[in-house]
Design a protein around this motif. Structure first.
Motif, PDB file in Angstrom:
ATOM      1  N   SER A   1     -32.220  22.523 -17.958  1.00 41.22           N
ATOM      2  CA  SER A   1     -33.169  21.781 -18.784  1.00 41.22           C
ATOM      3  C   SER A   1     -34.209  22.737 -19.351  1.00 41.22           C
ATOM      4  CB  SER A   1     -33.846  20.685 -17.955  1.00 41.22           C
ATOM      5  OG  SER A   1     -34.493  21.265 -16.823  1.00 41.22           O
ATOM      6  N   GLY A   2     -34.914  22.285 -20.379  1.00 40.34           N
ATOM      7  CA  GLY A   2     -35.935  23.108 -21.010  1.00 40.34           C
ATOM      8  C   GLY A   2     -36.392  22.443 -22.285  1.00 40.34           C
ATOM      9  N   ILE A   3     -36.813  23.234 -23.250  1.00 42.31           N
ATOM     10  CA  ILE A   3     -37.223  22.685 -24.540  1.00 42.31           C
ATOM     11  C   ILE A   3     -36.291  23.163 -25.649  1.00 42.31           C
ATOM     12  CG2 ILE A   3     -39.650  22.289 -23.966  1.00 42.31           C
ATOM     13  CD1 ILE A   3     -40.311  24.990 -25.228  1.00 42.31           C
ATOM     14  N   VAL A   4     -35.105  23.589 -25.271  1.00 40.61           N
ATOM     15  CA  VAL A   4     -34.047  23.903 -26.232  1.00 40.61           C
ATOM     16  C   VAL A   4     -33.125  22.699 -26.308  1.00 40.61           C
ATOM     17  CG1 VAL A   4     -32.080  25.400 -26.739  1.00 40.61           C
ATOM     18  CG2 VAL A   4     -34.171  26.368 -25.745  1.00 40.61           C
ATOM     19  N   SER A   5     -32.813  22.261 -27.525  1.00 41.62           N
ATOM     20  CA  SER A   5     -32.014  21.045 -27.682  1.00 41.62           C
ATOM     21  C   SER A   5     -30.653  21.204 -27.016  1.00 41.62           C
ATOM     22  CB  SER A   5     -31.853  20.703 -29.161  1.00 41.62           C
ATOM     23  OG  SER A   5     -31.326  21.807 -29.874  1.00 41.62           O
ATOM     24  N   THR A   6     -30.195  20.121 -26.396  1.00 35.98           N
ATOM     25  CA  THR A   6     -28.905  20.116 -25.705  1.00 35.98           C
ATOM     26  C   THR A   6     -27.763  19.954 -26.696  1.00 35.98           C
ATOM     27  OG1 THR A   6     -29.951  19.137 -23.764  1.00 35.98           O
ATOM     28  CG2 THR A   6     -27.548  18.949 -23.929  1.00 35.98           C
ATOM     29  N   ALA A   7     -27.903  19.024 -27.635  1.00 35.76           N
ATOM     30  CA  ALA A   7     -26.866  18.734 -28.629  1.00 35.76           C
ATOM     31  C   ALA A   7     -27.475  17.796 -29.651  1.00 35.76           C
ATOM     32  CB  ALA A   7     -25.632  18.110 -27.982  1.00 35.76           C
TER      33      ALA A   7
ATOM     34  N   GLN B   1     -37.709  21.748 -15.956  1.00 35.70           N
ATOM     35  CA  GLN B   1     -37.718  23.139 -15.492  1.00 35.70           C
ATOM     36  C   GLN B   1     -36.636  23.385 -14.447  1.00 35.70           C
ATOM     37  OE1 GLN B   1     -41.905  23.731 -14.300  1.00 35.70           O
ATOM     38  NE2 GLN B   1     -42.073  25.134 -16.042  1.00 35.70           N
ATOM     39  N   GLY B   2     -35.615  22.571 -14.477  1.00 40.75           N
ATOM     40  CA  GLY B   2     -34.576  22.727 -13.469  1.00 40.75           C
ATOM     41  C   GLY B   2     -33.196  22.653 -14.067  1.00 40.75           C
ATOM     42  N   ALA B   3     -32.288  22.042 -13.330  1.00 36.67           N
ATOM     43  CA  ALA B   3     -30.906  21.854 -13.763  1.00 36.67           C
ATOM     44  C   ALA B   3     -30.548  20.386 -13.588  1.00 36.67           C
ATOM     45  CB  ALA B   3     -29.956  22.734 -12.954  1.00 36.67           C
TER      46      ALA B   3
ATOM     47  N   SER C   1     -22.741  20.541 -15.871  1.00 37.02           N
ATOM     48  CA  SER C   1     -24.060  20.918 -15.360  1.00 37.02           C
ATOM     49  C   SER C   1     -24.752  21.790 -16.399  1.00 37.02           C
ATOM     50  CB  SER C   1     -23.931  21.680 -14.038  1.00 37.02           C
ATOM     51  OG  SER C   1     -23.314  20.877 -13.053  1.00 37.02           O
ATOM     52  N   PHE C   2     -26.049  21.562 -16.595  1.00 36.90           N
ATOM     53  CA  PHE C   2     -26.791  22.253 -17.643  1.00 36.90           C
ATOM     54  C   PHE C   2     -28.192  22.588 -17.152  1.00 36.90           C
ATOM     55  CE2 PHE C   2     -23.864  19.168 -19.415  1.00 36.90           C
ATOM     56  CZ  PHE C   2     -23.098  19.941 -20.278  1.00 36.90           C
TER      57      PHE C   2
ATOM     58  N   ILE D   1     -27.869  11.181 -16.934  1.00 37.66           N
ATOM     59  CA  ILE D   1     -28.185  12.469 -16.307  1.00 37.66           C
ATOM     60  C   ILE D   1     -28.694  12.231 -14.897  1.00 37.66           C
ATOM     61  CG2 ILE D   1     -28.804  13.426 -18.565  1.00 37.66           C
ATOM     62  CD1 ILE D   1     -31.747  13.497 -17.519  1.00 37.66           C
ATOM     63  N   ASP D   2     -28.463  13.237 -14.059  1.00 38.76           N
ATOM     64  CA  ASP D   2     -29.000  13.249 -12.687  1.00 38.76           C
ATOM     65  C   ASP D   2     -29.855  14.495 -12.574  1.00 38.76           C
ATOM     66  OD1 ASP D   2     -29.518  13.496  -9.976  1.00 38.76           O
ATOM     67  OD2 ASP D   2     -27.548  12.722  -9.372  1.00 38.76           O
ATOM     68  N   SER D   3     -31.155  14.309 -12.300  1.00 45.23           N
ATOM     69  CA  SER D   3     -32.091  15.435 -12.308  1.00 45.23           C
ATOM     70  C   SER D   3     -31.990  16.326 -11.081  1.00 45.23           C
ATOM     71  CB  SER D   3     -33.537  14.918 -12.407  1.00 45.23           C
ATOM     72  OG  SER D   3     -33.728  14.258 -13.636  1.00 45.23           O
ATOM     73  N   LEU D   4     -31.263  15.900 -10.060  1.00 53.24           N
ATOM     74  CA  LEU D   4     -31.011  16.735  -8.880  1.00 53.24           C
ATOM     75  C   LEU D   4     -32.295  17.144  -8.170  1.00 53.24           C
ATOM     76  CD1 LEU D   4     -28.285  19.093 -10.435  1.00 53.24           C
ATOM     77  CD2 LEU D   4     -27.926  16.958  -9.179  1.00 53.24           C
TER      78      LEU D   4
END
Length: 483
Positions: free
Chosen positions: A170-176, A323-325, A167-168, A189-192
């Motif tokens: 979200s935003g505008i910072v790169s994930t990987a 803007q979520g998880a 679980s992570f 991904i599942d935006s929940l």
């Protein structure tokens, strides 16, 4: 039968004389050389066995010399460690003194000045301790570390096993980032509930997969993050911290937005620089505009997004903007682990030393490695140790203790190896004696036997010569019949 033309007794005597002379020559050769086996004709198998034994005997001398050199190297290193240990003892003594609250600032500064000189002497000893061109106490080569792009780790670091998830935010910072060489990578991904979108970029800022950032149809996830044009994308997203090149600029000429209809198990296909991408599309953008659900930041039933990359030919930056998880799962066939090696410290460097313990003919050599024991101040954990102010002095006590423990471990390592090497030398000496004895029994001459053989063949030679002379007289009897 009496005849003149063929002297049968003479031929027999001559043949026996030749055989006797051959045996006598062999006995003389053995007596003069001291060897039973002087050529392969004497004993082919014995010569082969003795040759292997000779190789082992000659190697044994050099093995012993090499092991003694290894012991000498460790003795030199332990001598340097002993000097460093004495300096550490004095340093800890100064730290205890500096940690006392009765000292003035000037007193503590003087103590710290002495400690800095002691630390410099540790570095000098560690780099100056040398034997056989080796520097066992010098700093070692730095360990490779996982390569990151800015603050962005490789995908395999966040998802160590194919099929793993997590679980992570979200935003505008790169994930990987997806490293070059990765094959058949699938991100799901599942935006929940809240809208989170997969975005894939090349490091030069080329937008490869995701939702549009520019124009009247720009996606809400970008607008919610105040990314509305190329300039804001450059300042907020295409940063070196996110893994982009310093010269990166935004371009959506290659953007793959997904299929005409939402397809969570497949999607649209696009290509770039030899790579093929398959993207399911953003579920929020497929909702019915008449109900007001289109691109409103809520996924509804279409919460899942999926991206597949057949093979990454270059490093790719992955973001999940929102803007979520979200939860994510990644699978792959091949996932490289990029590493980077920091620049080495200035020479000299400590490196492993391999010492041969055995090199028997026909067998793989057996060796032991003397591991480096870097003992400079940085390797001992003293790089940032100070004795002024008092708080630093109290912290220094534990760090100096750890450094002393490390030096003790190094000395114990050398001591254990020295004892092992001494045992190996004793074994080599005994093995050499046994091998030399075995080789002697095969190739060395038995002087008693050869001396007896020489006397016997000399007597037979004299007798053979006499009989050959007698055989030469036999045709004379035939002449008496003709007179």
């Amino acid at each position: 039968m009496l005849n003149i033309k063929t002297n049968i007794p003479g031929l027999q005597s001559l043949n026996n004389l030749k055989a006797v002379q051959k045996r006598m020559s062999s006995a003389m050769e053995g007596l003069s050389s001291g060897l039973r086996v002087n050529s392969a004709a004497d004993d082919a198998a014995g010569l082969s066995i003795a040759n292997r034994m000779t190789a082992n005997l000659r190697a044994s001398d050099k093995l012993t010399q090499g092991i003694n050199d290894g012991i000498s190297l460790m003795q030199v290193a332990e001598g340097g460690l002993n000097s460093i240990n004495e300096i550490l003892q004095r340093s800890r003594e100064l730290a205890v003194q500096a940690a006392n609250g009765t000292l003035s600032d000037g007193d503590r500064a003087s103590i710290n000045a002495e400690y800095k000189q002691l630390k410099a002497e540790i570095d000098r000893i560690s780099r100056g301790t040398e034997a056989f061109g080796k520097h066992p106490l010098a700093p070692g080569l730095p360990e490779p570390t996982t390569a990151i792009l800015g603050n962005t780790p490789p995908l395999g670091q966040k998802f160590p096993v194919s099929g793993s998830g997590g679980s992570f935010s979200s935003g505008i910072v790169s994930t990987a980032y997806v490293p070059a060489g990765a094959k058949n990578v699938t991100l799901t991904i599942d935006s929940l509930g809240a809208d989170d979108d997969i975005q894939l970029f090349a490091r030069d800022g080329t937008h490869l997969v995701g939702t549009p950032l520019l124009g009247a149809d720009a996606d809400i996830v970008w607008m919610q993050r105040q990314v509305t044009d190329g300039a804001s994308a450059k300042n907020l997203v295409l940063t070196t911290e996110n893994g982009f090149l310093p010269t990166a600029s935004y371009s959506d000429a290659q953007l793959l937005q997904g299929p005409a209809t939402y397809d969570a198990s497949g999607g649209a296909t696009g290509t770039y620089n030899g790579m093929t991408f398959t993207y399911s599309g953003d579920g929020d953008r497929y909702e019915d505009a008449l109900t007001g659900g289109y691109n409103n930041g809520s996924n509804g039933a279409n919460r899942v997004e999926r991206l597949n990359i057949d093979e990454a030919t270059e490093d790719l930056v992955l973001l999940v903007v929102g803007q979520g998880a979200f939860t994510a799962t990644v699978t792959w066939d091949t996932m490289p682990s990029p590493t980077v090696t920091p620049p080495p410290p200035p020479p000299p460097l400590s490196t492993p030393t391999e010492i041969l313990l055995s090199a028997s003919y026909g067998n793989r050599p057996d060796s032991v490695t003397i591991e480096p024991t870097p003992s400079d101040s940085a390797s001992l954990g003293l790089a940032d140790v100070e004795l002024d102010p008092i708080e630093k002095a109290r912290e220094a006590l534990s760090k100096l203790q750890q450094a002393m423990n490390k030096v003790d471990r190094y000395r114990g390592q050398y001591g254990a190896l020295s004892n092992r090497f001494e045992g190996a030398i004793v074994n080599l000496v005994q093995e050499k004696i046994s091998t030399a004895s075995a080789r002697s029994r095969i190739v060395d001459a038995d002087y008693a036997k050869l001396s007896a053989e020489l006397v016997r063949t000399q007597i037979l030679q004299q007798a053979g010569t006499a009989m050959l002379s007698q055989a030469g007289q036999l045709p004379q009897a035939a002449l008496t019949l003709l007179r």
